[in-house]
Motif scaffolding. Structure first.
Motif, mmCIF file in Angstrom:
data_model
loop_
_atom_site.group_PDB
_atom_site.id
_atom_site.type_symbol
_atom_site.label_atom_id
_atom_site.label_comp_id
_atom_site.label_asym_id
_atom_site.label_seq_id
_atom_site.Cartn_x
_atom_site.Cartn_y
_atom_site.Cartn_z
ATOM 1 N N VAL A 64 0.844 -1.189 0.000
ATOM 2 C CA VAL A 64 0.000 0.000 0.000
ATOM 3 C C VAL A 64 0.881 1.241 0.000
ATOM 4 N N ASP A 65 0.691 2.079 -1.013
ATOM 5 C CA ASP A 65 1.404 3.354 -1.093
ATOM 6 C C ASP A 65 0.573 4.274 -1.976
ATOM 7 N N ASP A 66 0.471 5.542 -1.594
ATOM 8 C CA ASP A 66 -0.337 6.466 -2.374
ATOM 9 C C ASP A 66 0.400 6.996 -3.601
ATOM 10 N N GLU A 67 1.674 6.672 -3.749
ATOM 11 C CA GLU A 67 2.441 7.106 -4.917
ATOM 12 C C GLU A 67 2.540 5.960 -5.923
ATOM 13 N N ALA A 68 1.975 6.174 -7.113
ATOM 14 C CA ALA A 68 1.951 5.138 -8.149
ATOM 15 C C ALA A 68 3.359 4.711 -8.558
ATOM 16 N N SER A 69 4.297 5.653 -8.622
ATOM 17 C CA SER A 69 5.659 5.312 -9.039
ATOM 18 C C SER A 69 6.332 4.375 -8.034
ATOM 19 N N ILE A 70 6.057 4.553 -6.751
ATOM 20 C CA ILE A 70 6.612 3.681 -5.718
ATOM 21 C C ILE A 70 6.019 2.280 -5.854
ATOM 22 N N LEU A 71 4.708 2.211 -6.063
ATOM 23 C CA LEU A 71 4.056 0.906 -6.228
ATOM 24 C C LEU A 71 4.645 0.149 -7.420
ATOM 25 N N LYS A 72 4.818 0.843 -8.538
ATOM 26 C CA LYS A 72 5.369 0.195 -9.733
ATOM 27 C C LYS A 72 6.792 -0.274 -9.494
ATOM 28 N N ALA A 73 7.605 0.546 -8.823
ATOM 29 C CA ALA A 73 8.989 0.166 -8.536
ATOM 30 C C ALA A 73 9.042 -1.062 -7.626
ATOM 31 N N LEU A 74 8.198 -1.078 -6.607
ATOM 32 C CA LEU A 74 8.166 -2.226 -5.701
ATOM 33 C C LEU A 74 7.686 -3.486 -6.411
ATOM 34 N N GLN A 75 6.648 -3.364 -7.219
ATOM 35 C CA GLN A 75 6.146 -4.519 -7.959
ATOM 36 C C GLN A 75 7.224 -5.071 -8.895
ATOM 37 N N ARG A 76 7.911 -4.183 -9.578
ATOM 38 C CA ARG A 76 8.968 -4.605 -10.498
ATOM 39 C C ARG A 76 10.076 -5.330 -9.737
ATOM 40 N N LEU A 77 10.502 -4.767 -8.624
ATOM 41 C CA LEU A 77 11.556 -5.377 -7.816
ATOM 42 C C LEU A 77 11.131 -6.750 -7.300
ATOM 43 N N LEU A 78 9.937 -6.827 -6.737
ATOM 44 C CA LEU A 78 9.479 -8.082 -6.146
ATOM 45 C C LEU A 78 9.211 -9.157 -7.198
ATOM 46 N N ARG A 79 9.000 -8.739 -8.421
ATOM 47 C CA ARG A 79 8.776 -9.695 -9.501
ATOM 48 C C ARG A 79 10.091 -10.344 -9.952
ATOM 49 N N VAL A 80 11.193 -9.592 -9.916
ATOM 50 C CA VAL A 80 12.446 -10.100 -10.481
ATOM 51 C C VAL A 80 13.500 -10.481 -9.454
ATOM 52 N N ALA A 81 13.514 -9.855 -8.290
ATOM 53 C CA ALA A 81 14.572 -10.119 -7.309
ATOM 54 C C ALA A 81 14.279 -11.400 -6.530
ATOM 55 N N PRO A 82 15.308 -12.179 -6.246
ATOM 56 C CA PRO A 82 15.085 -13.387 -5.438
ATOM 57 C C PRO A 82 14.798 -13.006 -3.987
ATOM 58 N N CYS A 83 13.925 -13.753 -3.377
ATOM 59 C CA CYS A 83 13.570 -13.498 -1.985
ATOM 60 C C CYS A 83 13.911 -14.758 -1.196
ATOM 61 N N THR A 84 14.973 -14.673 -0.421
ATOM 62 C CA THR A 84 15.418 -15.824 0.359
ATOM 63 C C THR A 84 15.715 -15.385 1.788
ATOM 64 N N TYR A 85 15.675 -16.375 2.671
ATOM 65 C CA TYR A 85 16.123 -16.166 4.035
ATOM 66 C C TYR A 85 16.692 -17.501 4.501
ATOM 67 N N GLY A 86 17.988 -17.522 4.773
ATOM 68 C CA GLY A 86 18.640 -18.782 5.103
ATOM 69 C C GLY A 86 18.524 -19.713 3.910
ATOM 70 N N SER A 87 18.007 -20.900 4.140
ATOM 71 C CA SER A 87 17.837 -21.861 3.046
ATOM 72 C C SER A 87 16.443 -21.788 2.423
ATOM 73 N N LYS A 88 15.592 -20.918 2.954
ATOM 74 C CA LYS A 88 14.223 -20.802 2.430
ATOM 75 C C LYS A 88 14.175 -19.833 1.260
ATOM 76 N N GLN A 89 13.511 -20.257 0.204
ATOM 77 C CA GLN A 89 13.289 -19.391 -0.957
ATOM 78 C C GLN A 89 11.785 -19.147 -1.064
ATOM 79 N N PHE A 90 11.411 -17.888 -1.244
ATOM 80 C CA PHE A 90 10.001 -17.521 -1.321
ATOM 81 C C PHE A 90 9.653 -17.065 -2.728
ATOM 82 N N THR A 91 8.563 -17.600 -3.256
ATOM 83 C CA THR A 91 7.995 -17.116 -4.504
ATOM 84 C C THR A 91 6.914 -16.128 -4.115
#
Length: 185
Positions: free
Chosen positions: A7-34
């Motif tokens: 949730v963010d009232d700035e469209a550019s921030i939302l788009k940047a976050l969506q783009r990042l979360l779509r392409v960047a790997p999300c891991t913690y320890g040995s766990k990988q999150f889709t």
């Protein structure tokens, strides 16, 4: 798959976050999150979505027109208490941070502009922590069942109540009948 509502009232921030979360790997320890990301540009819209869909993590801007991020996350916590919560803000307000931790139990307060690695790390850590809390709850319930502190029916009622709040409550009428819609005569 982990579901995230941003949730963010700035469209550019939302788009940047969506783009990042779509392409960047999300891991913690040995766990990988889709990640499956849903975005909303208003806290009221986000709450409407949260009432209809389940999420593992809420990420909210702090300063928004309709309500601030703490108020939003507090309302989201009431709807989905098991979801993790993060605040993303360009304003480093110590009082807001203390309030967010005390009232909402946020996992992290992340500053804008964010470092991609730090943000993905915080998301992975929040999701892993949430998974651990849910697993601990299940194990504690198994111990309670084995010890005879709770019955299988009580545990199932608690599970159903977490899924659909109010489902295990019955509204009785004065004549002993079940009242389905309390506001309707």
């Amino acid at each position: 798959m982990s579901r995230i509502l941003i949730v963010d009232d700035e469209a550019s921030i939302l788009k940047a976050l969506q783009r990042l979360l779509r392409v960047a790997p999300c891991t913690y320890g040995s766990k990988q999150f889709t990640l499956d990301v849903v975005a909303a540009n208003s806290p009221l819209e986000a709450l409407k979505i949260a009432r209809q869909e389940d999420f593992d993590l809420f990420i909210s801007d702090y300063r928004m027109p309709e309500m601030d991020g703490i108020e939003f996350l507090k309302a989201a916590k009431a709807i989905q208490p098991d979801a993790a919560r993060l605040i993303l803000s360009g304003y480093a307000d110590l009082n807001a941070l203390v309030r967010a931790v005390n009232e909402v139990g946020i996992e992290r307060f992340i500053g804008k502009p964010w470092n991609d690695y730090d943000l993905m790390s915080a998301i992975g850590q929040a999701l892993a922590h949430r998974d651990l809390l849910l697993e601990n709850r299940q194990l504690a319930d198994l111990v309670r069942l084995e010890m005879g502190d709770k019955t299988a029916e009580q545990l199932e009622a608690e599970r159903l109540e977490r899924l659909e709040p109010g489902i295990t409550k019955v509204n009785w009428g004065a004549d002993g009948s079940v009242v389905l819609d309390p506001g309707v005569d």
